[in-house]
Write a protein that holds these residues in place. Structure first.
Motif, PDB file in Angstrom:
ATOM      1  N   THR A 127     -12.577  -1.435  10.679  1.00  0.00           N
ATOM      2  CA  THR A 127     -12.567  -2.431   9.618  1.00  0.00           C
ATOM      3  C   THR A 127     -12.330  -1.777   8.266  1.00  0.00           C
ATOM      4  OG1 THR A 127     -14.084  -3.832  10.850  1.00  0.00           O
ATOM      5  CG2 THR A 127     -13.906  -4.244   8.492  1.00  0.00           C
ATOM      6  N   ALA A 128     -13.014  -0.648   8.037  1.00  0.00           N
ATOM      7  CA  ALA A 128     -12.839   0.048   6.766  1.00  0.00           C
ATOM      8  C   ALA A 128     -11.411   0.533   6.604  1.00  0.00           C
ATOM      9  CB  ALA A 128     -13.809   1.226   6.681  1.00  0.00           C
ATOM     10  N   SER A 129     -10.836   1.039   7.700  1.00  0.00           N
ATOM     11  CA  SER A 129      -9.471   1.535   7.644  1.00  0.00           C
ATOM     12  C   SER A 129      -8.497   0.408   7.347  1.00  0.00           C
ATOM     13  CB  SER A 129      -9.115   2.216   8.965  1.00  0.00           C
ATOM     14  OG  SER A 129      -7.769   2.614   8.965  1.00  0.00           O
ATOM     15  N   ALA A 130      -8.709  -0.744   7.985  1.00  0.00           N
ATOM     16  CA  ALA A 130      -7.817  -1.878   7.784  1.00  0.00           C
ATOM     17  C   ALA A 130      -7.921  -2.422   6.366  1.00  0.00           C
ATOM     18  CB  ALA A 130      -8.138  -2.977   8.791  1.00  0.00           C
ATOM     19  N   ALA A 131      -9.127  -2.313   5.784  1.00  0.00           N
ATOM     20  CA  ALA A 131      -9.339  -2.850   4.448  1.00  0.00           C
ATOM     21  C   ALA A 131      -8.802  -1.928   3.359  1.00  0.00           C
ATOM     22  CB  ALA A 131     -10.831  -3.106   4.225  1.00  0.00           C
ATOM     23  N   ALA A 132      -8.599  -0.654   3.684  1.00  0.00           N
ATOM     24  CA  ALA A 132      -8.158   0.308   2.679  1.00  0.00           C
ATOM     25  C   ALA A 132      -6.720   0.048   2.255  1.00  0.00           C
ATOM     26  CB  ALA A 132      -8.282   1.719   3.228  1.00  0.00           C
ATOM     27  N   HIS A 133      -6.434   0.379   1.004  1.00  0.00           N
ATOM     28  CA  HIS A 133      -5.070   0.334   0.473  1.00  0.00           C
ATOM     29  C   HIS A 133      -4.449  -1.067   0.510  1.00  0.00           C
ATOM     30  CE1 HIS A 133      -5.389   4.613   0.197  1.00  0.00           C
ATOM     31  NE2 HIS A 133      -5.679   4.684   1.477  1.00  0.00           N
ATOM     32  N   THR A 134      -5.275  -2.047   0.186  1.00  0.00           N
ATOM     33  CA  THR A 134      -4.787  -3.416   0.069  1.00  0.00           C
ATOM     34  C   THR A 134      -4.899  -3.913  -1.371  1.00  0.00           C
ATOM     35  OG1 THR A 134      -6.959  -4.287   0.670  1.00  0.00           O
ATOM     36  CG2 THR A 134      -5.350  -3.988   2.447  1.00  0.00           C
ATOM     37  N   GLU A 135      -5.413  -3.080  -2.278  1.00  0.00           N
ATOM     38  CA  GLU A 135      -5.512  -3.409  -3.692  1.00  0.00           C
ATOM     39  C   GLU A 135      -5.066  -2.196  -4.498  1.00  0.00           C
ATOM     40  OE1 GLU A 135      -9.170  -6.255  -4.511  1.00  0.00           O
ATOM     41  OE2 GLU A 135      -9.819  -4.432  -3.451  1.00  0.00           O
ATOM     42  N   GLY A 136      -4.675  -2.446  -5.745  1.00  0.00           N
ATOM     43  CA  GLY A 136      -4.376  -1.333  -6.633  1.00  0.00           C
ATOM     44  C   GLY A 136      -2.894  -1.143  -6.899  1.00  0.00           C
ATOM     45  N   LEU A 137      -2.533   0.045  -7.369  1.00  0.00           N
ATOM     46  CA  LEU A 137      -1.156   0.337  -7.740  1.00  0.00           C
ATOM     47  C   LEU A 137      -0.217   0.097  -6.571  1.00  0.00           C
ATOM     48  CD1 LEU A 137      -1.416   3.663  -9.797  1.00  0.00           C
ATOM     49  CD2 LEU A 137      -1.848   1.308 -10.528  1.00  0.00           C
ATOM     50  N   ASN A 143      -3.580  -1.295 -15.819  1.00  0.00           N
ATOM     51  CA  ASN A 143      -3.132  -2.466 -15.055  1.00  0.00           C
ATOM     52  C   ASN A 143      -3.170  -2.123 -13.575  1.00  0.00           C
ATOM     53  OD1 ASN A 143      -1.842  -4.593 -13.803  1.00  0.00           O
ATOM     54  ND2 ASN A 143       0.064  -4.426 -14.969  1.00  0.00           N
ATOM     55  N   PRO A 144      -4.108  -2.664 -12.828  1.00  0.00           N
ATOM     56  CA  PRO A 144      -4.238  -2.307 -11.412  1.00  0.00           C
ATOM     57  C   PRO A 144      -3.080  -2.760 -10.538  1.00  0.00           C
ATOM     58  CG  PRO A 144      -5.743  -4.087 -11.980  1.00  0.00           C
ATOM     59  CD  PRO A 144      -5.160  -3.594 -13.263  1.00  0.00           C
ATOM     60  N   ASP A 145      -2.139  -3.532 -11.107  1.00  0.00           N
ATOM     61  CA  ASP A 145      -0.982  -3.986 -10.332  1.00  0.00           C
ATOM     62  C   ASP A 145       0.301  -3.241 -10.696  1.00  0.00           C
ATOM     63  OD1 ASP A 145      -2.310  -5.944  -8.820  1.00  0.00           O
ATOM     64  OD2 ASP A 145      -2.177  -7.366 -10.476  1.00  0.00           O
ATOM     65  N   LEU A 146       0.209  -2.174 -11.481  1.00  0.00           N
ATOM     66  CA  LEU A 146       1.402  -1.433 -11.881  1.00  0.00           C
ATOM     67  C   LEU A 146       2.207  -0.946 -10.677  1.00  0.00           C
ATOM     68  CD1 LEU A 146       0.353   1.015 -14.762  1.00  0.00           C
ATOM     69  CD2 LEU A 146       2.071  -0.785 -14.905  1.00  0.00           C
ATOM     70  N   PHE A 147       3.517  -0.915 -10.859  1.00  0.00           N
ATOM     71  CA  PHE A 147       4.362  -0.207  -9.900  1.00  0.00           C
ATOM     72  C   PHE A 147       4.275   1.289 -10.180  1.00  0.00           C
ATOM     73  CE2 PHE A 147       6.643  -4.306  -9.511  1.00  0.00           C
ATOM     74  CZ  PHE A 147       6.665  -4.398  -8.124  1.00  0.00           C
ATOM     75  N   ALA A 148       4.103   2.060  -9.121  1.00  0.00           N
ATOM     76  CA  ALA A 148       4.115   3.520  -9.212  1.00  0.00           C
ATOM     77  C   ALA A 148       5.105   4.011  -8.165  1.00  0.00           C
ATOM     78  CB  ALA A 148       2.722   4.093  -8.974  1.00  0.00           C
ATOM     79  N   ILE A 149       6.307   4.309  -8.617  1.00  0.00           N
ATOM     80  CA  ILE A 149       7.420   4.594  -7.718  1.00  0.00           C
ATOM     81  C   ILE A 149       7.588   6.107  -7.549  1.00  0.00           C
ATOM     82  CG2 ILE A 149       9.879   4.260  -7.309  1.00  0.00           C
ATOM     83  CD1 ILE A 149       8.186   1.669  -7.245  1.00  0.00           C
ATOM     84  N   VAL A 150       7.522   6.559  -6.307  1.00  0.00           N
ATOM     85  CA  VAL A 150       7.773   7.971  -6.017  1.00  0.00           C
ATOM     86  C   VAL A 150       9.249   8.246  -6.250  1.00  0.00           C
ATOM     87  CG1 VAL A 150       7.734   9.769  -4.257  1.00  0.00           C
ATOM     88  CG2 VAL A 150       5.913   8.040  -4.327  1.00  0.00           C
ATOM     89  N   GLU A 151       9.532   9.232  -7.102  1.00  0.00           N
ATOM     90  CA  GLU A 151      10.923   9.530  -7.427  1.00  0.00           C
ATOM     91  C   GLU A 151      11.066  11.044  -7.532  1.00  0.00           C
ATOM     92  OE1 GLU A 151      14.249   8.053 -10.633  1.00  0.00           O
ATOM     93  OE2 GLU A 151      12.612   9.376 -11.179  1.00  0.00           O
ATOM     94  N   GLN A 152      11.263  11.684  -6.405  1.00  0.00           N
ATOM     95  CA  GLN A 152      11.387  13.136  -6.385  1.00  0.00           C
ATOM     96  C   GLN A 152      12.858  13.523  -6.459  1.00  0.00           C
ATOM     97  OE1 GLN A 152       9.225  15.204  -3.310  1.00  0.00           O
ATOM     98  NE2 GLN A 152      10.341  17.092  -3.624  1.00  0.00           N
TER      99      GLN A 152
END
Length: 314
Positions: free
Chosen positions: A8-18, A274-283
């Motif tokens: 449950t904890a794993s499924a709930a992770a990474h569903t909010e934020g950047l 802003n917790p909804d910001l886009f953070a785009i990986v650009e290497q």
């Protein structure tokens, strides 16, 4: 019970934020068409396989430019656009407006049709990214700064009024806006209603900039992020030897977590803005082996998720 709670904890992770995404640049794509680049279909397939949902458009013409076709190609892989990119040189004179607006008419129309609300604006480099030769002075005089600021205010206002799209200015190595002082001057001379920053963590660190400090000084001007790291030892060799950015890019922009800045404090600072910001990986990896990017992109996403639980892909 432990397994259930863990699942449950794993499924709930990474569903909010950047909102963590990626870009064609992370697959070595700098041009609309180049025989050594990853074919666009393979790029989209590998982005999805690497676990991303949001992507940038990249150079106009690399991905399909017909909105319906692009929408179908993205939907087939459960992908969405976060924004597009244009290039400007307003310090060079009034004729630069037509050049910029021609790009806008293409890029803003396309990304807007697919629901994206951002255009990343990159200033022209003072030296050629093909030959490394100096094309103009490394610094701007007061009149050129005035023209640059006025041009970007005009552009941001027109983007907002005609397309409902936000201008996110990207400071860049080998451009006239790269150092902390230059970024500060840009912010001081432009209207926050019309210009905010696409803070590229690697390019800002390239000249010794402190990303977190900038974010804390100007939280209202941070509208978008590019996440990348630079090699903290090699950068001094690049600067001492005056190596052109285009020649140094593949070596200086390293796979996280092998460089600076650390992503965890950057993410924490962004969340306060802003917790909804886009953070785009650009290497930046121009000219790379086309079998290289997918693994790096997957590991980078996993690393970012390990930095902070308030990160997500959708």
């Amino acid at each position: 019970m432990t397994d259930t709670l863990g699942t449950t904890a794993s499924a709930a992770a990474h569903t909010e934020g950047l909102r963590i995404g990626t870009a064609p640049d992370s697959w070595g794509v700098w041009f609309a068409d180049h025989p050594r680049q990853t074919p666009w279909e393979r790029f989209l397939d590998e982005v999805a396989e690497a676990g991303y949902h949001y992507i940038e458009l990249g150079p106009y013409g690399y991905l399909p430019t017909d909105p319906e076709r692009l929408r179908d190609e993205l939907a087939e892989r459960d992908l969405e656009l976060s924004g597009g990119t244009i290039f400007t040189g307003f310090h060079k004179g009034a004729d630069q407006w037509d050049r910029a607006w021609k790009q806008v008419s293409d890029v803003a129309t396309l990304v807007g049709a697919l629901g994206a609300e951002h255009i990343v604006v990159i200033p022209d480099l003072w030296r050629s990214d093909l030959t490394g030769e100096a094309l103009e002075s490394r610094t701007l005089d007061d009149e050129q700064w005035k023209a640059l600021a006025a041009g970007h205010d005009r552009l941001g206002k027109a983007l907002a009024e005609e397309y409902g799209i936000k201008q996110q200015f990207h400071s860049h190595a080998d451009s006239h806006v790269g150092t902390t002082g230059e970024v500060e001057r840009l912010l001081a001379e432009t209207d926050p209603r019309y210009l905010n920053l696409c803070l590229d963590t690697g390019h800002f660190a390239y000249y010794g900039g402190d990303n977190v400090a900038l974010m804390q000084r100007h939280p209202e001007r941070i509208g978008y992020l590019h996440l990348k790291q630079i090699d903290p030892a090699l950068i001094w060799e690049v600067l001492k030897n005056d190596t052109p950015f285009a020649d140094a890019a593949s070596a200086i922009m390293v796979e996280p977590p092998n460089g600076i800045p650390d992503f965890a404090p950057v993410i924490e600072a962004a969340l306060r803005i802003n917790p909804d910001l886009f953070a785009i990986v650009e290497q930046d990896m121009p000219g790379c082996d086309i079998d290289l990017p997918a693994g790096i992109a997957t590991r980078t996403r996993q690393h970012i998720f390990g930095c902070h639980p308030l990160t997500r892909t959708r």
